[in-house]
Every structure is written in structure tokens, then in C-alpha cells.
Design an enzyme around this catalytic site. Structure first.
Site, PDB file in Angstrom:
ATOM      1  N   HIS A  57      -0.964 -10.025  -0.682  1.00 25.73           N
ATOM      2  CA  HIS A  57      -1.636  -9.301  -1.754  1.00 25.73           C
ATOM      3  C   HIS A  57      -1.582 -10.127  -3.037  1.00 25.73           C
ATOM      4  CE1 HIS A  57      -0.430  -5.285   0.381  1.00 25.73           C
ATOM      5  NE2 HIS A  57      -1.380  -5.934   1.023  1.00 25.73           N
ATOM      6  N   ASP A  85      -8.678  -4.457   3.201  1.00 25.62           N
ATOM      7  CA  ASP A  85      -7.371  -5.105   3.095  1.00 25.62           C
ATOM      8  C   ASP A  85      -7.028  -5.910   4.344  1.00 25.62           C
ATOM      9  OD1 ASP A  85      -4.404  -5.159   2.054  1.00 25.62           O
ATOM     10  OD2 ASP A  85      -4.278  -4.284   4.057  1.00 25.62           O
ATOM     11  N   ASP A  92      -5.644  -0.068  -4.489  1.00 23.04           N
ATOM     12  CA  ASP A  92      -4.192  -0.023  -4.603  1.00 23.04           C
ATOM     13  C   ASP A  92      -3.617  -1.336  -5.112  1.00 23.04           C
ATOM     14  OD1 ASP A  92      -5.060  -1.194  -2.262  1.00 23.04           O
ATOM     15  OD2 ASP A  92      -3.641  -0.178  -0.948  1.00 23.04           O
ATOM     16  N   HIS A  93      -4.232  -2.444  -4.729  1.00 21.42           N
ATOM     17  CA  HIS A  93      -3.754  -3.766  -5.118  1.00 21.42           C
ATOM     18  C   HIS A  93      -4.879  -4.764  -4.868  1.00 21.42           C
ATOM     19  CE1 HIS A  93      -3.520  -4.599  -0.847  1.00 21.42           C
ATOM     20  NE2 HIS A  93      -2.803  -3.495  -0.698  1.00 21.42           N
ATOM     21  N   SER A 115       0.802  -1.214   0.000  1.00 20.79           N
ATOM     22  CA  SER A 115       0.000   0.000   0.000  1.00 20.79           C
ATOM     23  C   SER A 115       0.840   1.273   0.000  1.00 20.79           C
ATOM     24  CB  SER A 115      -0.927   0.012   1.225  1.00 20.79           C
ATOM     25  OG  SER A 115      -1.879  -1.020   1.130  1.00 20.79           O
ATOM     26  N   GLU A 145     -10.218   6.591   2.086  1.00 20.38           N
ATOM     27  CA  GLU A 145      -9.764   5.198   2.036  1.00 20.38           C
ATOM     28  C   GLU A 145     -10.626   4.288   2.900  1.00 20.38           C
ATOM     29  OE1 GLU A 145      -5.840   2.412   2.996  1.00 20.38           O
ATOM     30  OE2 GLU A 145      -6.264   4.185   4.214  1.00 20.38           O
TER      31      GLU A 145
END
Length: 531
Positions: A485, A367, A408-409, A135, A362
Site C-alpha cells: 500500500h 486493491d 481506505d488507502h 484495510s 466496496e
């Protein structure tokens, strides 16, 4: 595997599974409870049908409606200048997560709010030195337009993670779109359900060689100098971009106070320098003669007159804010605001700016839930994230406010098996595996959910396990203490001025350039590009 397969081949995996099962980090797993469904029974594919879906005309009409909408957008592109830009970041919100959230909401034909945006694209998330990013490196990319190394924030790839000196060289520092907005006379702010010093929000204002340097003690424990390297919390309070942020809402009080100090809920701080940065923030705003407010609870936030607030700092937890579902289950909703509530407050303050604003929002705990393979909590937070997006769109105009939603991922969660149409996405697949045992519809390639996949006898029988317990850890193939991730592309959804820029497949670092062009700010402003 067949039912009669010898179990000897599992011995190594079982040892690892048992090690994870006895690890204190997972000692709070709930006892197995009787599941409502019995996966060994012959599962019917019958479900409540929507009569309309049985007719060809229904599907043709649906396609016609979508086509008409696309034609209307094609005829008149929204090329207005964006007075305001809001970037929503679902941390770890993979395409699989969005699809699973649809099912979690009731049916696969549903859409989360931002899926209705007229333009969708894909961004490539890799870091300069890693195929699968974190991140920190991604925050640098989607906020400053520069890809850096894994674990670094607001610096280019000349800086390796943990380098005590490289990150202090200002020539390596990148400029975020928040800085571009401020330099153009706009206001800027951030909202997060993580610590405000965490990797993603820090990308708005910070420049560090290691994302872990949230306070001074973290720097010294890395054998670096806290005098040469300014920690992230100090950068928020002291450095130009952070100091000038009009709204900062999230968690992380401990990074701002010394260990000798107690916060409003009697938690100790983490700093070693004897400072109270929250007081420093208040004094700085007082010297400016600004109407500034620090709040630490939902009640405090609700009691403010936001129409007269120049600066707002809200730190609602000693660390991260709670998972959205846990706010209700743990009776914390009265104490800490939701992501939607923080977003609304931020927009109300920033809307006071005549020149417009940039806001970063955010949904951080999507996550974190994935890392623990607690899929239900990830989906609950994604649903709340979508609510915040929908609220922001309703509070603003498509004529002058660009809203971009991305991640972000990704993560390694997948939707597998052959669940029937409206089956609970948190349940067991209706079909059994080759070993005649059930498996979860949602599963991970790796992570702590391995403890629910294998035991000393081989693959575990989850027949009587309550997979709908929010703390259930969904099955994982490879045993890891924390799930990793994923490295694939993530979605980008856009609505508002120059929304059409966000279609196609592009580098993640392109996102701030597109937003800046739409808002006519920074190095990518149209008039600067002409030069």
C-alpha cells in the site's frame, strides 16, 4: 544509466528477479506477444485534435460552467437531513488510480462519475501503529470513527494484532455507523466484491484482534481459542449488528461451512466446527417470520422479488468475486453478478425501509489487482466501481440520500514518462530511458512486476511485450512478492445532504462522524452534540 553501463551492479537484483520469475505464484504469466507499437521508432506527438480545444473560448466557457455550478451550490447549501447514507469504498483506489482510469476510459479530460460530485476532500489514512495502513485498521476508522492498530477490526488501539485476549474485552469494541443506523430504526446492509468476511466489510459488524480470523480454523492456527474469540463469519450470523443486516452480498462461502461440506459448486468449506452458518442464518430469519432469501448465483439473485424481501444473503463465490474484466473474459458474467448489479439489488431491498438505511459498498478487487501489479485489472474494476456509484446516484435523490465515495488507502502505482495525450495508458512511454530501453507508463515502486523490469542482463527490453494483456504485471522498482500500500492521503467525494461537510483535509476517522451528523444518528447526531 547509460547504454554502456557495466551490468555487474545489477547482479543482486537479477538474482531476486529470477527468484520471482521462477516462483509458482507467477508461473501463469502470459508469453510475450508482439506489441502494436514499436517504442524504438521516433514517436510522433501528433494525435486527433478536438478543434474546440484549439480556441481560448472553449477553455473559458468550460471554466465558466464549473464556476456557475459552484456558485449554485454555494447559494443554497443542502442541509437536509439524510434519510439514507451510502458509503462507497474503492479499496486501494489512490488518486493516481482515478486519474489513470480516466485515461483508460479514453482521455484525460474525462471524469469518472463521482468526480462530478460537488464536494471533494482528502482523508489521512495512517493507523495508530503504522504510517502505511491496511484495510482492517482503516475500516475501523471510516466506519466507526476510531483509529486502531494495523490488522485489527472494530477495536480501539488498546488491542494489538493477534492478541488472543485483548479483543475479547468488549470495552475495546467500537461501534460502527451501521450499528448507529440500526439503533435509529434504519436498515443496514453491505455489498462487496471480496469475501463478506474480509477486512473492509467486516468493519461494518465485526470486532477482532486479527483480520485473518474469518473462520474458526484461522483462530486456532494462530494459537488462540476459537471459543474465547468468535470468528468473523459467526459474528455476521450471530452477533447483533451482523445478524440484523438486511442485505449481505459478496463472496466467501467457504468461511461459513465445515470442511466436510460442499457448496453449490462442489467446493469444500473451511470451518472445523461442523457448522453450516448459512443454514443457521436461514433458520434465524425463519424464526422471525421474515421473508429471507439466500442466493449463490446471478440467476438466483435475478429471480428474486426484491420488493418483498426482508433479508438477503448472497454469497456468489467460494472466495472473492472475480475481477470485473475477468467476468467477461472467463465467461463468468452469467454466473456472478457485477458490483453494479449487487448495488442495485441492495438499494431495492433497503429502500423498503420507511426510516431509511445505511449501505456500505466496496469495490474490493481494485486493491488486489494493484498488489499483483496488474494495473489493467485495477482500472477495469475502478471503472465498474464508478458505474455502481453512478447507478446509485440515479436510483436515489440528492434531497434525502447522502453518497460518500472514498478509499481506505492508496497504492504505489504512478503515471510516469511523457505519454502523449490520447496514448493508451497501458502502453510503453514514447520516450526511452537513459539506457535506451522503453518503460511502461504505469509503474509501481515495488512488487512482482519487478520480473518485467530486470533480467540477468540488466533492465529488460519490453519492445515486443504485450503490455495490454490483462495479466501483464507492470514494471516495479523493488522486488516483492506482493506490492505494498501507499501512505498518502486519499480522496473523499460527496453528494447529497450535508455534502459540503466533506471538503478540506481531515482524519479518516472523521468520515463516519460527518455521515452520522447528516443522518441524525449515533453519538454525532446534532441533538446529542448540543448536550
Amino acid at each position: 544509466m547509460t547504454k554502456g553501463l557495466k551490468r555487474a551492479n545489477y547482479s543482486v537484483w537479477c538474482i531476486l528477479a529470477l527468484a520471482l520469475m521462477t516462483c509458482p505464484a507467477w508461473a501463469d504469466l502470459s508469453d510475450e506477444q508482439e506489441n502494436e507499437q514499436h517504442p524504438r521508432m521516433s514517436v510522433s506527438r501528433d494525435y486527433v485534435e478536438l478543434d474546440e480545444e484549439l480556441n481560448t473560448r472553449f477553455w473559458h466557457d468550460k471554466a465558466q460552467s464549473i464556476l456557475a455550478d459552484k456558485l449554485s451550490h454555494h447559494k443554497k447549501l443542502n442541509e437536509n437531513r439524510a434519510k439514507n447514507v451510502i458509503l462507497f469504498l474503492g479499496d486501494g483506489m489512490s488518486v493516481h488510480t482515478i486519474a489513470a482510469t480516466r485515461a483508460f476510459m479514453g482521455d484525460s479530460n474525462k471524469q469518472v462519475s463521482f468526480e462530478k460530485f460537488p464536494y471533494v476532500g482528502l482523508s489521512k489514512t495512517y493507523a495508530v501503529d503504522e504510517r502505511t495502513p491496511d484495510s482492517a485498521s482503516t475500516a475501523t476508522a471510516y466506519l466507526s470513527g476510531v483509529k486502531g492498530n494495523y490488522g485489527t477490526i472494530g477495536v480501539n488501539a488498546q488491542v494489538k494484532r493477534g492478541d488472543c485476549l485483548a479483543g475479547t474485552d468488549k470495552s475495546t469494541h467500537t461501534e460502527s455507523i451501521a450499528q448507529w443506523a440500526q439503533e435509529a430504526g434504519k436498515w443496514a446492509g453491505l455489498v462487496t466484491t471480496a469475501r463478506v468476511t474480509h477486512a473492509s466489510p467486516a468493519g461494518v459488524y465485526a470486532h477482532v484482534a486479527d483480520r485473518g480470523w474469518e473462520h474458526d480454523e484461522k483462530i486456532t492456527s494462530s494459537n488462540c481459542s476459537a471459543e474465547l474469540n468468535t470468528d468473523i463469519a459467526r459474528q455476521l450470523v450471530e452477533w447483533p449488528v451482523g445478524r440484523d443486516l438486511r442485505v449481505v452480498l459478496g463472496g466467501g462461502r467457504a468461511s461459513f461451512r465445515d470442511k466436510s461440506m460442499r457448496d453449490e459448486e462442489s467446493f469444500a468449506g473451511k470451518r472445523n466446527d461442523g457448522r453450516d452458518l448459512i443454514k443457521d442464518w436461514q433458520q434465524d430469519k425463519q424464526q422471525k417470520g421474515a421473508e429471507a432469501h439466500y442466493v449463490w448465483s446471478r440467476e438466483g439473485l435475478n429471480n428474486l422479488d426484491l420488493t418483498k424481501t426482508d433479508y438477503l444473503l448472497g454469497l456468489f463465490d467460494v472466495s472473492h468475486c472475480p475481477y470485473h474484466g475477468d467476468r467477461t473474459r472467463m465467461h463468468m458474467d452469467y454466473l456472478e453478478p457485477s458490483l453494479s448489479e449487487m448495488t442495485e439489488a441492495a438499494i431495492k431491498v433497503l429502500s423498503r425501509s420507511e426510516q431509511g438505511y445505511f449501505l456500505f459498498v466496496e469495490g474490493a478487487r481494485i486493491d488486489m489487482a494493484h498488489h499483483t501489479t496488474k494495473a489493467q485489472k485495477a482500472l477495469e474494476d475502478t471503472e465498474e466501481f464508478a458505474r455502481a456509484v453512478e447507478l446509485a446516484r440515479s436510483l436515489t435523490s440528492e434531497e434525502d440520500t447522502l453518497i460518500v465515495v472514498t478509499s481506505d488507502h492508496s497504492h504505489t502505482m504512478t503515471i510516469n514518462g511523457y505519454p502523449y495525450r490520447r496514448q493508451n495508458i497501458l502502453s510503453l512511454a514514447p520516450n526511452l530511458a537513459e539506457d535506451a530501453l522503453p518503460f511502461t507508463i504505469l509503474s509501481y515502486a515495488n512488487g512482482p512486476g519487478f520480473v518485467n523490469t530486470y533480467d540477468e542482463n540488466g533492465r529488460k527490453d519490453l519492445t515486443h511485450t504485450n503490455t495490454k494483456d490483462p495479466d501483464f504485471q507492470f514494471q516495479a522498482t523493488v522486488p516483492l512478492n506482493t506490492e505494498t500500500h501507499g501512505g498518502e492521503d486519499v480522496g473523499v467525494f460527496a453528494s447529497g445532504p450535508h455534502e459540503h461537510f466533506f471538503s478540506g483535509n481531515y482524519e479518516q476517522s472523521t468520515i463516519p462522524a460527518l455521515m452520522a451528523y447528516a443522518a441524525n444518528i449515533g453519538p454525532f447526531a446534532p441533538d446529542k452534540l448540543k448536550n
